[in-house]
Design a protein around this motif. Structure first.
Motif, short mmCIF file in Angstrom:
data_model
loop_
_atom_site.label_atom_id
_atom_site.label_comp_id
_atom_site.label_asym_id
_atom_site.label_seq_id
_atom_site.Cartn_x
_atom_site.Cartn_y
_atom_site.Cartn_z
N LEU A 40 0.87 -1.18 0.00
CA LEU A 40 0.00 0.00 0.00
C LEU A 40 0.90 1.23 0.00
O LEU A 40 2.12 1.11 0.10
N GLU A 99 1.43 3.27 2.27
CA GLU A 99 2.16 3.47 3.53
C GLU A 99 3.07 2.29 3.89
O GLU A 99 3.77 2.35 4.88
N GLY A 100 2.98 1.19 3.14
CA GLY A 100 3.77 0.03 3.50
C GLY A 100 3.04 -1.25 3.11
O GLY A 100 2.03 -1.21 2.40
N ILE A 109 -0.27 -6.15 4.63
CA ILE A 109 -0.55 -7.01 5.79
C ILE A 109 -0.32 -6.28 7.10
O ILE A 109 -0.84 -6.67 8.15
N ASP A 135 -1.40 -3.26 7.63
CA ASP A 135 -2.47 -2.27 7.74
C ASP A 135 -3.62 -2.84 8.56
O ASP A 135 -4.16 -3.90 8.24
N SER A 136 -4.01 -2.15 9.62
CA SER A 136 -4.99 -2.75 10.53
C SER A 136 -6.36 -2.87 9.89
O SER A 136 -7.15 -3.73 10.28
N ASN A 137 -6.64 -2.04 8.90
CA ASN A 137 -7.92 -2.19 8.22
C ASN A 137 -7.93 -3.47 7.39
O ASN A 137 -8.92 -4.21 7.36
N ARG A 140 -6.20 -6.06 8.11
CA ARG A 140 -6.24 -7.14 9.11
C ARG A 140 -7.65 -7.38 9.61
O ARG A 140 -8.08 -8.52 9.80
N GLU A 141 -8.39 -6.30 9.85
CA GLU A 141 -9.79 -6.47 10.30
C GLU A 141 -10.60 -7.27 9.29
O GLU A 141 -11.34 -8.18 9.62
N LEU A 196 -9.50 -9.26 6.89
CA LEU A 196 -9.01 -10.63 6.84
C LEU A 196 -9.63 -11.47 7.96
O LEU A 196 -10.10 -12.59 7.74
N ALA A 197 -9.62 -10.89 9.15
CA ALA A 197 -10.16 -11.63 10.30
C ALA A 197 -11.64 -11.88 10.12
O ALA A 197 -12.14 -12.98 10.37
#
Lengths: 374, 412, 374, 412
Positions: B274, B276-277, B280, B282-284, B286-287, B289-290
């Motif tokens: 992305l 910014e980096g 994986i 990125d917490s969004n 991750r949410e 994915l979970a």
């Protein structure tokens, strides 16, 4: 309080709408979908002839000398019919980038041709399926020569000039610059690529020691591109608003015409509430787009924030309306012969054309943090 | 609480394994989801018929059918065990499910012994393929709103009209069809049901192209198609009753959602940048994915609960009805989100340039249809609320009105 | 395939259900809501007398010696009636932490009393409205003395023993340890605090040189707490599943009983589809909870992943069901006299009791990354 | 395109500003949202009546009313301008909205000139407060399903039954009420409308406690309450027609959502630690913040579009109907998410310990009611789809059936 377009602007909108209703029906869009054409040439020529391409380009560069608000009303109508034309790449991106960042020479060279539609322009940032950032741009510009590969480039096959995001060797955000490239030269090869929306042409472009020149200052390409993107985000938001309204109307008309269990399907709450939700999202998107238009026209300081809001709101509205328009149609909705697919494809194309909603949400909050609103 | 077979199940499973390893080639699991056949449909059909004959010979083609029809007289859990094991093998699929899952069970209930003698085994052994002709342009969710008409002519019936969404009509030998014999009575009461030879003169088959570009379905036109009265199933006017036999088997025949899922999204997120980096981080991301992991696991373990009921010889509970409600929107949203991660390049639908051969893009396009085919999201919620939760049906204005007096498009 | 509870476990569940139906109606829950009581003593004593508190505690420590699966079935019934008892803090948290990390002496000292219900235990991690982490725990434990402030502590007013997360001076995750504190000593002061769910008591506890002893190894408190939380997440998921089913049934019953415009409101698609969505979420949650229970009972290696799945799924199901149960009830639903509030309050309490869903989603993906599933 | 006043509007605004600054105290904006009055309701009512009298004297209490009724004969945009300016001042609010917004307009349309002579000015000057008695326990969304009955007795009517959700009944002097005079005809046809003195014997008022702990609403019981026929508004059996006058004014009277919004969430996110670091750095928090910001701005600029229409003397479009559909769920979700950010401590509902005086917790509890009061989310979607998009009404089974033969709870 005068938060609306002027009567003149509304007349321009009507003019665009009438032209497009006449020349750019879904059947016309379908001819592009089902052919190898990059765009619909007759529609494009018509738009050029009516002066829409030059609307926001100053008279001294061959334009009509109107402003952003006039582009906005045209954009809404282009979006409504999912027009298969290179308007956004040539005007919102290339012409606007030149207007904002170009030297007098660059403007004199390119703007008149873009205004008249004699040539098509574009902006090339992406290098494959990942978000471009100053950290990862591999295309290089040095000593007047451009090398690298851009993919997907909107209207890349037919464009004559491109603004290209290239690495110029600085660090951090200063690593990249925008350069202007004549695409008709030898060092440029290009080929069409398949995308989810074949009604809009996209290409892979390879630059092999192509001649190019800086747009603006070296190392300031990222900031300049963000400024161009912000303006384009507002204009694309109007296309999205137009598309959302079209998808809502298509779904509504079908729900009134289609019967199941002896009733119009539009009498079932599952359908009614879905359409109500489309309407709510449309109205929010329209209001945010209007504000974006006003700030863009006034060159207001909070353009980044207003543009991000317009884009996020309109992307969500169009996503939902286009997707659920298919759902309301049931089986016929996902057939090739039916029209809902045009908005489904276009909604996702526009959602990604300037980077994803997440990207813009991040940009928006960065602005909120700066503005110290809390 | 465990996932183990009972001793009987374990025994059956090892028999199945033995037979499969002797008769089929194991699937290349290193390249699981990409394993799409490059053969033509005609070639695949030939292979499928051969495999079907082999399976039928061994008794595995219809495990739960009585032995008199060529089945194994087995249990539902045995049938599941066979499918689980067969899934590890590279065998042709996708030609006989509707015939054996819906058409032949309808025949077995409603046709004469002689007819079943004639048709069941050839279907079971893959010699004859069957299709189902129910849906119509104006009768989708509301199947009984169909308009294809049949008229009596001596010992025959003449069928005129149009069916749609018929899977495999172009390679099928026989079909079952429900038609309207009397439009002057309420709609469920004027239907009559037949089976017919798909080569009968007057039948014209046209493929339907979907927005994904594929065309697994057909339109089937009937122009004065003559069907002998002996091929009628059930009484005249009782076609709806016969249809219910078919439809009750439908949900068993429709599989769960497949396609790219959280594993592929995780892989994409690890490999994609992305702005910014890495995605994986990125917490969004991750949410999301979970959330999809949890939905996938929830569906998987819901199936295990169903299997447990089958294993105990019980009828599975209503929990099995939730699969498609969850997986349809998930397929669409997951595909869409994965495209978002790819930025502007997410619009590429290019086997070489797009991650995983454009699997996310293809899924996003296809899912728009998956949410509709075999019951829309909305109809499925009706079914859950009425059949599982016991809530009232919506007001029905079409129950006691002659069919030809019902409001419909162009006649309000 | 035997993915279900055993007949014995189902009998235990029936026993719990019958007791609670009899003794723990919503009217009984209301007495706690409307009083200053921290819990419902009669219900609590009954649960202790029936042996539920000791169900999963080994016989050598005064328990019944059954396992996690037996606790799960009891938890589902406690959740169904939103039982106002300190079961989770005393058993899922304190007793389980002692079972997993306690020395023989600590187990001998505390487990028999927790098993019989003679005393109540709890676990104290939070220090106000922010997520506790090894970086920010201010409560300290050094030289056998505990100092600091914990808030909110479930059942903190009535508990006799607490497992406390405290800073012990290490770095990174090794900064914190779990300690066991007798709450009846002089160095401990506590006061009740107001929360969104007054049917469950919470307190602020201040430790002023209170005597305490390490649970497990110093510097390993974070890992130990995560293990305790994982087990508790499965058990709480069963409470959430029970609560979800209760809220769904309450909403369904009301929708069949209430008429609007001459029809049961349960005949309108807006209500039908809402209830169908509740059911779908409930079934997913139940299936994920079952898997969590199996892994917990087998002490499987993927407990963290299974527990996170169970918790995330059940939190979402209960949130939606409890919230929309009020909505289905309309006006009466948000009155004090009506019962939907019990599940609305409890659903949020349980959603936060072990940290937010976001926290667990992050934990889940960290596990996925480790498991290299892709 | 701009946000500027027209010259006329600017002139009116400056007049208003001048008057307000001479007559009221400016609001302390440094502590905007925390500015909740600590005075008792009775004390606040006294203050409110004084302020109302002052406003009415100046002509600002009912700007759009004709001057004969004490209004200013002004425009809607003037009314909005006054409200915008008044919002900057610390003046009492919340006692006269229903009376002046709904009850008195109904009186002006249906009462006799003598009655209006008697009642309008005292209401306008805050001397008499009015309430509206429509909703009943069994008639919420379906207002016309009401059961409170009236029976003729000489020159009077006797009212028996129960109303509910009556704001301010306990401090009101007069009320308007709709009752059932004939249960043997279809439900909209058997209603009769009155106004009455809230001190009439037989009226009993009980506050309703909400789950948030507050009680702004009342139940009102009628036991043989005697009302003279001269207080009837409209004909016998024509009460629904009169009610529509009131209800048409309702949506104007109900304000948009207030409470904590993205600014407060941003502040919280900056000040609160998640496990991994500051909440504001978490991309999931950022996504949510952006979504709610965009919704808030969308609603704000939608209002500006409405004001623009008013400013041009046009009737505002349907866009104004979306406010509550968006803001209800947003209030609930935003409150809930802010609690999540606070971790386990998010359960604290403590003015000292919880950020911003537990504003998020209070909002989360209150929003459950906000999504229902004044039209549920579901009813509002019906309204948008029917009145804005022109979709058909749901099937109505209650239109031509005598009220006392309708299905209802306990009588199916």
């Amino acid at each position: 309080m005068n938060f609306d377009f002027s009567d003149d602007q509304k007349m321009l909108k009507d003019q665009a709408r009438k032209f497009l209703e006449d020349k750019c029906s879904y059947d016309d869009v379908r001819t592009v979908l089902e052919s190898d054409a990059s765009h619909h040439d007759e529609v494009w020529q018509g738009l050029c002839d009516l002066g829409f391409t030059g609307a926001a380009i100053p008279e001294q560069y061959g334009g009509v000398g109107l402003g952003a608000l006039e582009l906005c009303v045209v954009a809404e109508e282009l979006g409504r019919c999912a027009a298969p034309v290179p308007f956004s790449s040539s005007i919102y991106m290339a012409a606007e980038a030149l207007k904002i960042g170009g030297s007098e020479t660059l403007k004199q060279t390119w703007l008149p041709k873009l205004a008249s539609g004699e040539i098509i322009g574009t902006l090339a940032a992406a290098e494959g399926p990942a978000a471009p950032s100053p950290r990862n741009i591999k295309t290089t510009f040095a000593n007047g020569k451009l090398n690298g590969r851009k993919l997907p480039v909107p209207d890349g096959e037919t464009a004559s000039v491109a603004i290209v995001l290239a690495n110029t060797g600085g660090t951090g955000e200063q690593a990249v610059s925008l350069v202007v490239v004549d695409l008709t030269q030898d060092g440029v090869t290009r080929s069409s690529v398949e995308t989810i929306d074949p009604t809009r042409g996209h290409a892979e472009i390879n630059f092999d020691n192509a001649d190019a020149s800086l747009l603006g200052v070296s190392g300031e390409g990222w900031a300049l591109m963000k400024r161009v993107e912000a303006g384009a985000a507002v204009l694309v938001a109007f296309e999205q608003v137009g598309g959302t309204e079209a998808a809502l109307n298509m779904a509504k008309d079908y729900s009134l015409d289609r019967y199941a269990f002896g009733r119009q399907i539009g009498s079932y709450q599952a359908i009614k509430h879905k359409l109500a939700d489309m309407y709510v999202k449309l109205e929010l998107a329209r209001s945010n787009a209007y504000y974006g238009a006003m700030v863009l026209a006034q060159e207001g300081a909070d353009l980044e924030l207003a543009a991000a809001s317009a884009r996020i709101s309109a992307t969500e509205a169009y996503r939902f309306a286009a997707q659920e328009c298919i759902q309301v149609h049931g089986g016929i909705g996902f057939t090739w012969e039916a029209n809902p697919q045009f908005h489904y494809r276009r909604s996702k194309l526009l959602a990604l054309s300037l980077g994803s909603a997440s990207r813009w949400k991040n940009r928006l909050v960065s602005e909120l943090e700066k503005s110290n609103v809390a | 609480m465990d996932f183990n077979d009972t001793p009987e199940e374990a025994k059956f499973r090892s028999e199945v394994r033995e037979w499969l390893s002797a008769n089929a080639r194991q699937r290349d699991t290193s390249n699981a989801k990409a394993g799409v056949s490059t053969k033509s449909e005609a070639e695949r059909l030939v292979r499928a018929k051969e495999w079907q004959a082999k399976k039928a010979e061994a008794g595995y083609a219809a495990i739960t059918w009585p032995t008199e029809y060529g089945g194994l007289g087995g249990t539902s859990i045995q049938s599941v065990i066979y499918s689980q094991e067969e899934a590890n093998y590279d065998v042709p699929r996708g030609f006989f499910e509707i015939g054996l899952g819906m058409c032949i069970p309808t025949m077995m209930k409603w046709a004469t012994p002689e007819q079943n003698e004639r048709f069941v085994k050839p279907a079971l052994f893959g010699e004859e393929v069957w299709c189902q002709l129910f849906s119509e342009p104006a009768a989708g969710s509301d199947v009984a709103g169909l308009r294809t008409k049949c008229e009596r002519d001596g010992d025959d019936w003449i069928i005129n009209g149009q069916k749609v969404w018929t899977s495999g009509a172009h390679f099928c030998d026989y079909g079952i069809i429900v038609t309207r014999s009397d439009p002057t009575v309420p709609k469920h009461k004027g239907l009559t049901f037949f089976f017919l030879d798909m080569k009968t003169p007057g039948i014209e088959i046209r493929p339907i192209k979907q927005i994904s570009g594929g065309s697994g379905f057909n339109e089937v036109f009937f122009n004065d198609v003559r069907v002998p009265d002996s091929q009628r199933l059930g009484d005249v006017g009782e076609g709806w009753k016969v249809s219910l036999t078919t439809l009750m088997n439908e949900r068993l025949a429709i599989g769960g959602g497949s396609g790219v899922d959280y594993e592929e999204l995780l892989k994409l997120a690890r490999e994609t940048e992305l702005e910014e980096g890495p995605a994986i981080k990125d917490s969004n991301v991750r949410e999301k994915l979970a959330d999809w992991y949890v939905q996938s696991q929830g569906l998987k373990y819901t199936k295990f609960r169903t299997l447990t009921a089958l294993s105990k010889g019980q009828v599975p509970g209503a929990e099995s009805s939730i699969g498609k409600i969850v997986s349809g929107p998930k397929m669409q949203d997951l595909g869409s989100f994965a495209m978002d991660i790819q930025g502007q390049g997410g619009i590429l639908q290019d086997g070489d340039e797009s991650p995983m051969g454009a699997a996310f893009q293809n899924q996003w396009l296809g899912a728009a249809g998956y949410r509709i085919a075999g019951g829309t999201d909305e109809i499925l919620r009706n079914i859950v609320s009425e059949q599982v939760l016991g809530l009232p049906q919506d007001i029905r204005v079409d129950k006691n009105v002659p069919f030809n007096e019902l409001a419909s498009s162009g006649k309000k």
